[in-house]
Design an enzyme around this catalytic site. Structure first.
Site, PDB file in Angstrom:
ATOM      1  N   ILE B  90       1.090  -1.110  -0.110  1.00 26.01           N
ATOM      2  CA  ILE B  90       0.022   0.021  -0.024  1.00 26.01           C
ATOM      3  C   ILE B  90       0.871   1.224   0.034  1.00 26.01           C
ATOM      4  CG2 ILE B  90      -1.756   1.287   1.257  1.00 26.01           C
ATOM      5  CD1 ILE B  90      -2.788  -1.253   2.635  1.00 26.01           C
ATOM      6  N   CYS B 109     -13.905  -1.900   0.728  1.00 27.32           N
ATOM      7  CA  CYS B 109     -13.650  -2.664  -0.381  1.00 27.32           C
ATOM      8  C   CYS B 109     -14.902  -3.048  -0.948  1.00 27.32           C
ATOM      9  CB  CYS B 109     -12.531  -3.658  -0.198  1.00 27.32           C
ATOM     10  SG  CYS B 109     -12.617  -4.694   1.206  1.00 27.32           S
TER      11      CYS B 109
END
Lengths: 181, 181
Positions: B90, B109
């Site tokens: 990330i 998500c």
């Protein structure tokens, strides 16, 4: 580790913090967890708690009492048996104590599953969550020991009784809270 | 149900609110959930969101875009494949976006399990939680589909890289946050 060389309190910046088991933030300034042990105190200190609401029946341990005193944290005790009997009614004034003036507050029982889960479920009803969402959350924390009786208790809990007693001037500023007046 | 008789926005005080699945507050002004659908919009509106960080790869649906626009919510998209491959790094600037200036923020998500769980795990490292506590939380939301690779990713994530990039003047006022400078 680096400790301050002065007489001040130590700050070990790479020290890890240990939240109590099943710890989470329920809403702004409301936390839930299992029974806090000594190893959890440095973590709890960071939360700046104003009060703790314990749902255990037993006397609060001396090391916990010391921690509360040292950090100026108020203790509310509303003891409930942690067995599998149908959950008794939670007095509305306990809900009110959890809602007003005493934030940030930590709510806990022993495992942070059933008794705490029921109380949090009642708070969610005040926030007008659907029962589906409330039960999902209840089960997330009680899994794999979720109890139907607890979920039934939450479903039967009448949130409107709380609004009659609550101190309207000191409610938390929750965005989710819709007050029926 | 009672709707206001004026031309103002309706206030249905007994209308139930439906949080998205796997919804919770991560820390003050940070929320996590599964993909928000239309039925969740009245609930989300109450959170007063300033931004949403989505981790899906797909284009954001039109009805969600409309909701964002109508409520003046900024969208950050950092798409990650939702399969079982090892989680990619990330970028630290995504963590920074989640940390500064854009609160209250919702991270989501599709299921709110794996990708969101990894990102929240990284935030917990900034809060110096032990890996045990972080993994407990990760598993609570991903259960029964927890992945070792995700937990390994969280363990290997180097929080110190974030502190180099973060906008120090706009960090959230988290009691748990200890900044190493």
């Amino acid at each position: 580790s680096t400790a301050s060389s002065s007489g001040e309190e130590h700050h070990l910046y790479d020290e890890e913090l240990i939240p109590p088991g099943n710890f989470t933030m329920v809403s702004t300034w409301i936390y839930r967890s299992s029974f806090p042990k000594k190893k959890n105190f440095p973590f709890l200190k960071k939360l700046g708690l104003k009060s703790i609401l314990t749902l255990i029946l037993e006397e609060y341990p001396e090391q916990n009492m010391k921690f509360l005193k040292a950090n100026n944290i108020k203790l509310f005790q509303f003891g409930i048996a942690g067995n599998k009997e149908p959950f008794v009614q939670i007095p509305e004034d306990i809900i009110c104590a959890a809602l007003a003036r005493n934030h940030p507050i930590l709510i806990h029982c022993n495992k942070g599953k059933h008794r705490t889960g029921c109380l949090v479920g009642c708070l969610r009803k005040l926030q007008r969550w659907t029962h589906t969402s409330i039960f999902d959350e209840y089960r997330r924390f009680s899994c794999p020991k979720s109890r139907s009786m607890d979920q039934q208790f939450i479903e039967l809990f009448d949130a409107s009784q709380v609004w009659k007693l609550v101190d309207r001037d000191h409610l938390p500023k929750w965005e989710e809270l819709d007050i029926p007046w």
